[in-house]
Design a protein around this motif. Structure first.
Motif, mmCIF file in Angstrom:
data_model
loop_
_atom_site.group_PDB
_atom_site.id
_atom_site.type_symbol
_atom_site.label_atom_id
_atom_site.label_comp_id
_atom_site.label_asym_id
_atom_site.label_seq_id
_atom_site.Cartn_x
_atom_site.Cartn_y
_atom_site.Cartn_z
ATOM 1 N N TRP A 16 51.060 54.683 27.457
ATOM 2 C CA TRP A 16 51.668 54.988 29.077
ATOM 3 C C TRP A 16 50.470 55.354 29.882
ATOM 4 C CZ3 TRP A 16 56.489 58.382 27.955
ATOM 5 C CH2 TRP A 16 57.460 57.807 27.355
ATOM 6 N N GLU A 17 49.465 55.674 29.478
ATOM 7 C CA GLU A 17 48.332 55.900 30.171
ATOM 8 C C GLU A 17 47.340 54.529 30.577
ATOM 9 O OE1 GLU A 17 47.288 58.153 32.305
ATOM 10 O OE2 GLU A 17 48.790 59.576 31.536
ATOM 11 N N ALA A 18 47.683 53.217 29.563
ATOM 12 C CA ALA A 18 47.172 52.230 29.672
ATOM 13 C C ALA A 18 47.500 51.577 31.406
ATOM 14 C CB ALA A 18 47.253 51.254 28.713
ATOM 15 N N VAL A 19 46.412 50.663 31.640
ATOM 16 C CA VAL A 19 46.664 50.052 32.974
ATOM 17 C C VAL A 19 46.584 48.718 32.658
ATOM 18 C CG1 VAL A 19 45.560 49.383 35.191
ATOM 19 C CG2 VAL A 19 45.585 51.910 34.191
ATOM 20 N N GLN A 20 47.675 47.947 33.054
ATOM 21 C CA GLN A 20 48.092 46.645 32.809
ATOM 22 C C GLN A 20 47.639 45.888 34.044
ATOM 23 O OE1 GLN A 20 51.714 45.663 30.979
ATOM 24 N NE2 GLN A 20 51.394 46.957 29.115
ATOM 25 N N GLY A 21 46.316 45.186 34.112
ATOM 26 C CA GLY A 21 46.095 44.194 35.022
ATOM 27 C C GLY A 21 45.359 45.376 36.051
ATOM 28 N N PRO A 22 44.767 44.797 37.174
ATOM 29 C CA PRO A 22 43.826 45.750 38.164
ATOM 30 C C PRO A 22 44.568 46.682 38.606
ATOM 31 C CG PRO A 22 43.901 43.214 38.731
ATOM 32 C CD PRO A 22 45.081 43.312 37.782
ATOM 33 N N LEU A 23 44.192 48.050 38.528
ATOM 34 C CA LEU A 23 44.592 49.401 39.101
ATOM 35 C C LEU A 23 45.267 49.159 40.505
ATOM 36 C CD1 LEU A 23 45.178 52.240 38.654
ATOM 37 C CD2 LEU A 23 42.703 52.721 39.417
ATOM 38 N N TRP A 24 44.430 48.445 41.193
ATOM 39 C CA TRP A 24 44.780 48.411 42.780
ATOM 40 C C TRP A 24 46.157 47.783 42.870
ATOM 41 C CZ3 TRP A 24 45.884 43.939 45.237
ATOM 42 C CH2 TRP A 24 45.552 42.828 44.710
ATOM 43 N N GLN A 25 46.350 46.803 42.095
ATOM 44 C CA GLN A 25 47.798 46.054 42.223
ATOM 45 C C GLN A 25 48.867 47.297 41.811
ATOM 46 O OE1 GLN A 25 48.209 42.754 39.608
ATOM 47 N NE2 GLN A 25 46.778 41.495 40.843
ATOM 48 N N GLY A 26 48.764 47.859 40.650
ATOM 49 C CA GLY A 26 49.701 48.735 40.469
ATOM 50 C C GLY A 26 49.956 49.951 41.655
ATOM 51 N N ILE A 27 48.875 50.248 42.202
ATOM 52 C CA ILE A 27 48.700 51.239 43.440
ATOM 53 C C ILE A 27 49.608 50.860 44.514
ATOM 54 C CG2 ILE A 27 47.489 52.558 44.956
ATOM 55 C CD1 ILE A 27 45.515 52.951 42.821
ATOM 56 N N ALA A 28 49.218 49.605 44.948
ATOM 57 C CA ALA A 28 49.653 48.689 45.918
ATOM 58 C C ALA A 28 51.229 48.517 45.812
ATOM 59 C CB ALA A 28 49.046 47.293 46.017
ATOM 60 N N PHE A 29 51.455 48.191 44.626
ATOM 61 C CA PHE A 29 53.186 48.181 44.437
ATOM 62 C C PHE A 29 53.748 49.575 44.664
ATOM 63 C CE2 PHE A 29 52.197 44.273 41.558
ATOM 64 C CZ PHE A 29 53.248 43.282 42.425
ATOM 65 N N GLY A 30 53.016 50.534 44.133
ATOM 66 C CA GLY A 30 53.631 51.900 44.198
ATOM 67 C C GLY A 30 53.648 52.305 45.780
ATOM 68 N N LEU A 31 52.708 52.105 46.434
ATOM 69 C CA LEU A 31 52.804 52.380 48.077
ATOM 70 C C LEU A 31 54.068 51.431 48.747
ATOM 71 C CD1 LEU A 31 49.017 52.677 48.500
ATOM 72 C CD2 LEU A 31 50.658 54.669 48.650
ATOM 73 N N ALA A 32 53.911 50.183 48.240
ATOM 74 C CA ALA A 32 54.867 49.206 48.855
ATOM 75 C C ALA A 32 56.380 49.845 48.735
ATOM 76 C CB ALA A 32 54.709 47.730 48.526
ATOM 77 N N ALA A 33 56.663 50.203 47.380
ATOM 78 C CA ALA A 33 57.818 50.668 47.204
ATOM 79 C C ALA A 33 58.212 51.916 47.767
ATOM 80 C CB ALA A 33 58.079 51.029 45.354
#
Length: 297
Positions: free
Chosen positions: A148-165
């Motif tokens: 659950w602490e693993a990052v799948q793909g670029p970190l910035w993508q996950g952060i961008a998805f979270g901010l967009a959500a």
């Protein structure tokens, strides 16, 4: 007062637990397929709840337009982006990033609805931003190896998805606000919003171009995890929130229910047997403190 506090914290805990239950099925199915199945199950739950409680009586035909638009933006887009972020950065980082929906709501209300942005609210927005940055950059100890602490793909993508959500969630709330001010039952309003998401996602998956997003073949274990996520994270969590609002002040309830980024940490600790880093606690605490400032202002 005790019942209000317990119900509001229970709602926050439900959202935290629901997010963690969603990690595995969202990663296996993909964000779109997972959200379609989850929204379909939750819609059935909410419509049944609305029928049993008579929640439809205050919902007039002219209100459906705003609720449909709110559902498309806040739930269809928002939840899909949220789970896209969840499967990339895990529940801890995702919960903290999504906490930015509170300051986004305040800023958008100030820009488009003319709501006053008090100095305390501005300070709250800054605290949430700082908390998110700290939790993301410094919130993981080197010894933590759980998936659950693993990052799948670029970190910035996950952060961008979270901010967009978070942005979609804020916009969805603002769109629905005029309708809710007319005394519409939140259960009925939520039933309409989730139904729109379920129908649109189902229709989209019927298109040939969407086949690559369909995910693997479903099994009862996956369906059970998705249903449990929806029942706890949305159906039960929303019910507890409504119960808290019925007995307490909205500001107090909103502040307590915004503690998910902190409540997710001890639950993660219990499940993964890995103690979250001190910076993770600090970042989550700052995010919740900033959210609290928005309701004090």
């Amino acid at each position: 007062m005790i019942f209000t506090v317990v119900a509001a914290l229970g709602a926050a805990l439900c959202w935290a637990v629901g997010g963690m239950i969603s990690v595995e099925p969202s990663r296996v199915l993909g964000a779109l397929a997972f959200n379609r199945l989850r929204m379909s199950i939750v819609t059935a739950m909410l419509w049944l709840m609305a029928l049993l409680t008579g929640a439809w009586h205050a919902l007039r035909p002219e209100m459906f337009g705003a609720l449909v638009l709110s559902g498309v933006v806040g739930i269809l887009l928002g939840d899909t982006l949220l789970f896209a972020g969840l499967r990339r950065v895990g529940p801890r980082r995702n919960a903290v990033v999504f906490a930015t929906n509170a300051p986004m709501t305040v800023l958008l209300a100030w820009l488009f609805l003319g709501d006053t942005l008090a100095p305390v609210a501005a300070g709250g927005c800054l605290l949430v931003t700082i908390g998110v940055v700290i939790a993301i950059l410094f919130g993981k100890r080197r010894a933590q190896i759980h998936q659950w602490e693993a990052v799948q793909g670029p970190l910035w993508q996950g952060i961008a998805f979270g901010l967009a959500a978070a942005l979609c969630q804020a916009l969805g709330v603002l769109i629905a606000k005029p309708v809710m001010q007319h005394g519409v039952d939140p259960v009925a309003a939520s039933a309409v919003r989730t139904a729109v998401s379920a129908v649109v996602l189902t229709l989209w998956f019927l298109l040939p171009a969407s086949r690559r997003y369909a995910g693997p073949k479903l099994n009862w274990r996956l369906v059970g995890r998705v249903a449990l996520s929806g029942a706890i994270g949305m159906a039960l969590g929303m019910t507890l929130l409504l119960q808290a609002l019925a007995t307490g002040e909205a500001g107090l309830v909103a502040t307590l229910s915004a503690t998910s980024p902190i409540l997710v940490l001890p639950v993660l600790w219990a499940v993964t047997r890995e103690r979250p880093a001190g910076w993770a606690w600090l970042g989550a605490a700052l995010a919740v403190a900033g959210t609290s400032c928005l309701f004090i202002a």
